[in-house]
Design an enzyme around this catalytic site. Structure first.
Site, mmCIF file in Angstrom:
data_model
loop_
_atom_site.group_PDB
_atom_site.id
_atom_site.type_symbol
_atom_site.label_atom_id
_atom_site.label_comp_id
_atom_site.label_asym_id
_atom_site.label_seq_id
_atom_site.Cartn_x
_atom_site.Cartn_y
_atom_site.Cartn_z
ATOM 1 N N LYS A 1 3.689 -8.740 1.068
ATOM 2 C CA LYS A 1 3.583 -9.240 -0.310
ATOM 3 C C LYS A 1 4.645 -8.565 -1.165
ATOM 4 O O LYS A 1 4.882 -7.365 -1.013
ATOM 5 C CB LYS A 1 2.189 -8.942 -0.875
ATOM 6 N N ASP B 1 1.759 -4.546 1.571
ATOM 7 C CA ASP B 1 2.296 -4.648 0.201
ATOM 8 C C ASP B 1 3.599 -3.850 0.133
ATOM 9 O O ASP B 1 3.592 -2.628 0.324
ATOM 10 C CB ASP B 1 1.253 -4.047 -0.754
ATOM 11 N N ASP C 1 -0.450 -1.521 -2.559
ATOM 12 C CA ASP C 1 0.121 -0.251 -3.021
ATOM 13 C C ASP C 1 -0.782 0.372 -4.090
ATOM 14 O O ASP C 1 -0.517 1.466 -4.575
ATOM 15 C CB ASP C 1 1.576 -0.419 -3.503
ATOM 16 N N SER C 2 -1.893 -0.324 -4.415
ATOM 17 C CA SER C 2 -2.945 0.285 -5.233
ATOM 18 C C SER C 2 -3.488 1.528 -4.540
ATOM 19 O O SER C 2 -4.231 2.304 -5.148
ATOM 20 C CB SER C 2 -4.079 -0.718 -5.493
ATOM 21 N N GLU D 1 -2.309 -12.174 -11.123
ATOM 22 C CA GLU D 1 -3.074 -11.038 -11.639
ATOM 23 C C GLU D 1 -3.109 -11.037 -13.162
ATOM 24 O O GLU D 1 -2.072 -11.128 -13.831
ATOM 25 C CB GLU D 1 -2.459 -9.726 -11.118
ATOM 26 N N GLU E 1 6.163 -8.418 -5.366
ATOM 27 C CA GLU E 1 5.891 -8.761 -6.767
ATOM 28 C C GLU E 1 7.109 -9.436 -7.391
ATOM 29 O O GLU E 1 8.250 -9.069 -7.094
ATOM 30 C CB GLU E 1 5.543 -7.487 -7.559
#
Ligand code: KIV
Length: 291
Positions: free
Chosen positions: A129, A99, A60-61, A198, A131
């Protein structure tokens, strides 16, 4: 029965070269490093795949480096699916991880499963993925129940930027370091196939890597993780915004691209592009009959 039996039927149908969750776990046992990079489009994904990178994260970057947002919070499921579809079309061997964006897995397990399923069913991703740590265990189990592999992500989790008070290194004091170890263990127990760590001190990431059975993939977490990931625009020098300290630029493409664009502008303006070799011919007699 198909000639050669059921096994050869599946071998004929399935691309056996595709990197799998099982392969990644075996890599950790063999102490072989895992490579992961982000991609957001077909052409880039095809190059990353060709280079033999194991895992492609449609991160999602993309909110930062493709869509120009300040953070990842504005990225939607539709944005992610659109880009994941392009990436999966460009890959043959790499595992593609979709993501899950902000709010796509926070509201209920049911919504999380539905959204994770869209990555697989509509966009062709091989896993997703999400978070978070301990607080995500139920969600992860629900997605795993739907037979979708899940990658975890702890440490600096950009979707929590406001709660974390900015983009800063995580786990520097005893309490937060302990919490990160607990988070990693909880994700491991829940059944994730890998954990992104991260922006965490090198020695803490090393401890976490030793404590969990699944591969850790570091970004700003030092060399002792089982693998590494970077945002492709950062490592190729194609992003004009802030580049974190942990990024190594393997190329500096931005000045090269800008130079090429300036040359194009100059040649179009002075009439030297397109040249004869860039055009198509037509028979003289056809031209003559035209008027
Ligand atoms: O969105 C992303 O690119 C990521 C990586 C930085 C791990 O989550």
């Amino acid at each position: 029965m198909v000639k050669g039996g059921l096994r050869s039927y599946y071998e004929g149908c399935v691309n056996m070269a595709r990197v799998s969750t099982i392969e990644l776990k075996e890599r950790k046992l063999r102490r072989e490093k895992i490579t992961m990079l982000t991609s957001y489009d077909y052409s880039t994904a095809a190059m990353v795949d060709e280079a033999g990178i194991d895992v492609i994260l449609v991160g999602d970057s993309l909110g930062n480096v493709v869509l120009g947002y300040e953070n990842t919070l504005s990225v939607t499921m539709e944005d992610m699916l659109h880009h994941t579809k392009a990436v999966t079309r460009g890959t043959k061997n790499a595992m593609v991880v979709g993501d899950m964006p902000f709010l796509s897995y926070h509201i209920s397990c049911e919504e999380a499963v539905k959204n994770a399923g869209r990555f697989v069913q509509e966009a062709g991703a091989h896993s997703v993925k999400i978070e978070g740590g301990v607080e995500r265990v139920d969600t992860i189990k629900a997605i795993l129940d739907a037979q979708i592999p899940v990658m975890g992500h702890i440490g600096l989790t950009p979707q929590s930027v406001h709660k974390l008070g900015g983009f800063r290194v995580q786990g520097k004091d005893l309490e937060t370091a302990r919490r990160l170890v607990e988070d990693a263990k909880a994700l491991d127990k829940a059944g994730v196939f890998a954990i992104v760590i991260e922006c965490v001190p090198t020695e803490l990431a090393r401890r976490i890597t030793e404590e969990v059975s699944v591969p850790t993939i570091g970004i700003g977490a030092g060399p002792y993780c089982d693998g590494q990931v970077l945002v492709i625009n950062d490592m190729l020098g194609m992003f004009a915004g802030h580049i974190p300290k942990f990024v190594k630029k393997y190329a500096d493409l931005q000045p090269i691209i800008i130079e090429a664009l300036k040359n194009y502008k100059k040649e179009v303006e002075e009439g030297s592009f397109p040249g004869k070799e860039h055009g198509f011919t037509i028979k003289e007699e056809v031209l003559e009959k035209l008027y």
